[in-house]
Design a protein around this motif. Structure first.
Motif, PDB file in Angstrom:
ATOM      1  N   GLU A   1       0.836  -1.212   0.000  1.00 25.52           N
ATOM      2  CA  GLU A   1       0.000   0.000   0.000  1.00 25.52           C
ATOM      3  C   GLU A   1       0.867   1.258   0.000  1.00 25.52           C
ATOM      4  O   GLU A   1       0.737   2.128   0.853  1.00 25.52           O
ATOM      5  CB  GLU A   1      -0.993  -0.038   1.150  1.00 25.52           C
ATOM      6  CG  GLU A   1      -1.979  -1.178   0.989  1.00 25.52           C
ATOM      7  CD  GLU A   1      -3.096  -1.181   2.009  1.00 25.52           C
ATOM      8  OE1 GLU A   1      -2.958  -0.570   3.071  1.00 25.52           O
ATOM      9  OE2 GLU A   1      -4.114  -1.819   1.711  1.00 25.52           O
ATOM     10  N   GLN A   2       1.715   1.348  -0.998  1.00 23.74           N
ATOM     11  CA  GLN A   2       2.637   2.468  -1.150  1.00 23.74           C
ATOM     12  C   GLN A   2       2.074   3.455  -2.172  1.00 23.74           C
ATOM     13  O   GLN A   2       1.495   3.050  -3.179  1.00 23.74           O
ATOM     14  CB  GLN A   2       3.991   1.928  -1.617  1.00 23.74           C
ATOM     15  CG  GLN A   2       5.109   2.916  -1.568  1.00 23.74           C
ATOM     16  CD  GLN A   2       6.449   2.244  -1.852  1.00 23.74           C
ATOM     17  OE1 GLN A   2       6.522   1.253  -2.557  1.00 23.74           O
ATOM     18  NE2 GLN A   2       7.507   2.807  -1.304  1.00 23.74           N
ATOM     19  N   SER A   3       2.248   4.748  -1.926  1.00 23.46           N
ATOM     20  CA  SER A   3       1.739   5.784  -2.821  1.00 23.46           C
ATOM     21  C   SER A   3       2.854   6.348  -3.690  1.00 23.46           C
ATOM     22  O   SER A   3       3.977   6.537  -3.223  1.00 23.46           O
ATOM     23  CB  SER A   3       1.099   6.921  -2.012  1.00 23.46           C
ATOM     24  OG  SER A   3      -0.024   6.438  -1.308  1.00 23.46           O
ATOM     25  N   PHE A   4       2.502   6.635  -4.954  1.00 26.28           N
ATOM     26  CA  PHE A   4       3.450   7.153  -5.927  1.00 26.28           C
ATOM     27  C   PHE A   4       2.874   8.340  -6.669  1.00 26.28           C
ATOM     28  O   PHE A   4       1.662   8.473  -6.820  1.00 26.28           O
ATOM     29  CB  PHE A   4       3.784   6.084  -6.987  1.00 26.28           C
ATOM     30  CG  PHE A   4       4.611   4.963  -6.473  1.00 26.28           C
ATOM     31  CD1 PHE A   4       5.987   4.984  -6.609  1.00 26.28           C
ATOM     32  CD2 PHE A   4       4.025   3.864  -5.875  1.00 26.28           C
ATOM     33  CE1 PHE A   4       6.766   3.941  -6.152  1.00 26.28           C
ATOM     34  CE2 PHE A   4       4.786   2.817  -5.413  1.00 26.28           C
ATOM     35  CZ  PHE A   4       6.158   2.857  -5.544  1.00 26.28           C
ATOM     36  N   SER A   5       3.773   9.181  -7.176  1.00 26.45           N
ATOM     37  CA  SER A   5       3.422  10.252  -8.098  1.00 26.45           C
ATOM     38  C   SER A   5       4.651  10.521  -8.951  1.00 26.45           C
ATOM     39  O   SER A   5       5.745  10.720  -8.413  1.00 26.45           O
ATOM     40  CB  SER A   5       3.009  11.512  -7.335  1.00 26.45           C
ATOM     41  OG  SER A   5       2.641  12.521  -8.241  1.00 26.45           O
ATOM     42  N   ALA A   6       4.480  10.485 -10.258  1.00 31.63           N
ATOM     43  CA  ALA A   6       5.562  10.767 -11.212  1.00 31.63           C
ATOM     44  C   ALA A   6       6.822   9.941 -10.943  1.00 31.63           C
ATOM     45  O   ALA A   6       7.933  10.441 -11.038  1.00 31.63           O
ATOM     46  CB  ALA A   6       5.881  12.249 -11.223  1.00 31.63           C
ATOM     47  N   GLY A   7       6.656   8.678 -10.577  1.00 33.66           N
ATOM     48  CA  GLY A   7       7.785   7.782 -10.386  1.00 33.66           C
ATOM     49  C   GLY A   7       8.433   7.827  -9.017  1.00 33.66           C
ATOM     50  O   GLY A   7       9.358   7.078  -8.740  1.00 33.66           O
ATOM     51  N   ASP A   8       7.962   8.707  -8.129  1.00 38.03           N
ATOM     52  CA  ASP A   8       8.535   8.826  -6.787  1.00 38.03           C
ATOM     53  C   ASP A   8       7.514   8.394  -5.742  1.00 38.03           C
ATOM     54  O   ASP A   8       6.314   8.578  -5.908  1.00 38.03           O
ATOM     55  CB  ASP A   8       8.941  10.278  -6.492  1.00 38.03           C
ATOM     56  CG  ASP A   8      10.096  10.736  -7.342  1.00 38.03           C
ATOM     57  OD1 ASP A   8      11.027   9.933  -7.575  1.00 38.03           O
ATOM     58  OD2 ASP A   8      10.073  11.896  -7.791  1.00 38.03           O
ATOM     59  N   THR A   9       8.009   7.854  -4.625  1.00 40.62           N
ATOM     60  CA  THR A   9       7.112   7.543  -3.524  1.00 40.62           C
ATOM     61  C   THR A   9       6.723   8.848  -2.838  1.00 40.62           C
ATOM     62  O   THR A   9       7.528   9.771  -2.732  1.00 40.62           O
ATOM     63  CB  THR A   9       7.760   6.588  -2.501  1.00 40.62           C
ATOM     64  OG1 THR A   9       8.963   7.156  -2.019  1.00 40.62           O
ATOM     65  CG2 THR A   9       8.047   5.235  -3.117  1.00 40.62           C
ATOM     66  N   VAL A  10       5.470   8.921  -2.422  1.00 48.00           N
ATOM     67  CA  VAL A  10       4.943  10.115  -1.755  1.00 48.00           C
ATOM     68  C   VAL A  10       4.100   9.676  -0.571  1.00 48.00           C
ATOM     69  O   VAL A  10       3.728   8.506  -0.459  1.00 48.00           O
ATOM     70  CB  VAL A  10       4.097  10.981  -2.727  1.00 48.00           C
ATOM     71  CG1 VAL A  10       4.957  11.521  -3.866  1.00 48.00           C
ATOM     72  CG2 VAL A  10       2.910  10.213  -3.284  1.00 48.00           C
ATOM     73  N   ARG A  11       3.777  10.612   0.296  1.00 47.35           N
ATOM     74  CA  ARG A  11       2.958  10.278   1.464  1.00 47.35           C
ATOM     75  C   ARG A  11       1.525   9.967   1.033  1.00 47.35           C
ATOM     76  O   ARG A  11       1.017  10.519   0.058  1.00 47.35           O
ATOM     77  CB  ARG A  11       2.991  11.403   2.498  1.00 47.35           C
ATOM     78  CG  ARG A  11       2.280  12.648   2.079  1.00 47.35           C
ATOM     79  CD  ARG A  11       2.222  13.679   3.217  1.00 47.35           C
ATOM     80  NE  ARG A  11       1.760  14.946   2.724  1.00 47.35           N
ATOM     81  CZ  ARG A  11       0.501  15.218   2.393  1.00 47.35           C
ATOM     82  NH1 ARG A  11      -0.422  14.302   2.513  1.00 47.35           N
ATOM     83  NH2 ARG A  11       0.158  16.417   1.956  1.00 47.35           N
ATOM     84  N   TYR A  12       0.901   9.070   1.755  1.00 43.03           N
ATOM     85  CA  TYR A  12      -0.480   8.701   1.470  1.00 43.03           C
ATOM     86  C   TYR A  12      -1.373   9.935   1.592  1.00 43.03           C
ATOM     87  O   TYR A  12      -1.214  10.726   2.504  1.00 43.03           O
ATOM     88  CB  TYR A  12      -0.951   7.614   2.440  1.00 43.03           C
ATOM     89  CG  TYR A  12      -2.382   7.211   2.208  1.00 43.03           C
ATOM     90  CD1 TYR A  12      -2.709   6.358   1.163  1.00 43.03           C
ATOM     91  CD2 TYR A  12      -3.400   7.704   3.004  1.00 43.03           C
ATOM     92  CE1 TYR A  12      -4.024   6.001   0.924  1.00 43.03           C
ATOM     93  CE2 TYR A  12      -4.717   7.346   2.776  1.00 43.03           C
ATOM     94  CZ  TYR A  12      -5.027   6.490   1.735  1.00 43.03           C
ATOM     95  OH  TYR A  12      -6.322   6.142   1.498  1.00 43.03           O
ATOM     96  N   GLY A  13      -2.292  10.080   0.673  1.00 48.43           N
ATOM     97  CA  GLY A  13      -3.236  11.185   0.724  1.00 48.43           C
ATOM     98  C   GLY A  13      -2.799  12.408  -0.052  1.00 48.43           C
ATOM     99  O   GLY A  13      -3.569  13.353  -0.206  1.00 48.43           O
ATOM    100  N   LEU A  14      -1.568  12.419  -0.562  1.00 56.13           N
ATOM    101  CA  LEU A  14      -1.105  13.554  -1.357  1.00 56.13           C
ATOM    102  C   LEU A  14      -1.973  13.676  -2.592  1.00 56.13           C
ATOM    103  O   LEU A  14      -2.269  12.690  -3.261  1.00 56.13           O
ATOM    104  CB  LEU A  14       0.360  13.351  -1.759  1.00 56.13           C
ATOM    105  CG  LEU A  14       0.997  14.493  -2.534  1.00 56.13           C
ATOM    106  CD1 LEU A  14       1.184  15.717  -1.629  1.00 56.13           C
ATOM    107  CD2 LEU A  14       2.345  14.060  -3.092  1.00 56.13           C
ATOM    108  N   ASP A  15      -2.403  14.883  -2.910  1.00 53.71           N
ATOM    109  CA  ASP A  15      -3.250  15.118  -4.067  1.00 53.71           C
ATOM    110  C   ASP A  15      -2.589  14.580  -5.331  1.00 53.71           C
ATOM    111  O   ASP A  15      -1.423  14.852  -5.592  1.00 53.71           O
ATOM    112  CB  ASP A  15      -3.515  16.621  -4.214  1.00 53.71           C
ATOM    113  CG  ASP A  15      -4.580  16.915  -5.249  1.00 53.71           C
ATOM    114  OD1 ASP A  15      -5.536  16.126  -5.368  1.00 53.71           O
ATOM    115  OD2 ASP A  15      -4.440  17.936  -5.957  1.00 53.71           O
ATOM    116  N   GLY A  16      -3.322  13.777  -6.082  1.00 52.32           N
ATOM    117  CA  GLY A  16      -2.820  13.235  -7.330  1.00 52.32           C
ATOM    118  C   GLY A  16      -1.997  11.966  -7.198  1.00 52.32           C
ATOM    119  O   GLY A  16      -1.502  11.457  -8.195  1.00 52.32           O
TER     120      GLY A  16
END
Length: 161
Positions: free
Chosen positions: A73-88
């Motif tokens: 249950e890991q979050s990603f944006s544009a190829g990078d890991t990000v904190r859960y709940g980050l917009d987009g």
């Protein structure tokens, strides 16, 4: 998968052809079966959430090589890991890497589904894009009712009775 007499029977399961990825799919399926068999029978969204939550917790507890505790249950944006709940952001259910660091090559992505939900081509592109991989990396659907489907690679089904 079909549930008969307290046990889960896999009704369809294709392979990617990569023994390491297929072994991780088998391990993931074993975890899902263990969780379903140890849970009270149920249906609907709340049952699906319960199974997802218990499966994620068990996957973290097992700390499987290449998946570990932090790739569940890991979050990603544009190829990078990000904190859960980050917009987009886009959340994977779990990913398999060739090592423990975030720089290790991503080998496969799994996406769990339940009920009428299914892994669409659009979702495959969304997951691949957010994680930063091309279509050579299989995106594998694990469906509580229909089974496991590796989009662009394999299909496995798990209907519950």
């Amino acid at each position: 998968m079909v549930r008969r007499g307290g046990s889960i029977i896999v009704t369809q399961k294709d392979k990617t052809g990569d023994p390491q990825i297929d072994a991780k799919t088998d391990q993931s399926l074993d975890v899902l079966k263990e969780v379903i068999e140890s849970s009270c029978p149920g249906r609907g969204a709340l049952y699906g959430i319960e199974i997802y939550t218990k499966t994620a917790a068990r996957m973290r507890e097992l700390d499987l090589p290449g998946i570990g505790k932090h790739r569940v249950e890991q979050s990603f944006s544009a190829g990078d890991t990000v904190r859960y709940g980050l917009d987009g952001h886009v959340r994977t259910d779990f990913i398999y890497r060739n090592g423990r660091t975030s720089a290790a090559l991503i080998r496969a992505i799994w996406d769990r589904k339940a009920g009428r939900a299914k892994l669409t081509s659009k979702r495959v592109r969304e997951l691949s894009g957010a994680v930063g991989v091309d279509d050579s990396v299989p995106v594998i659907e694990i469906h509580i009712d229909r089974g496991i489907a590796v989009k662009n690679h394999i299909f496995v089904i798990l209907p519950l009775g």
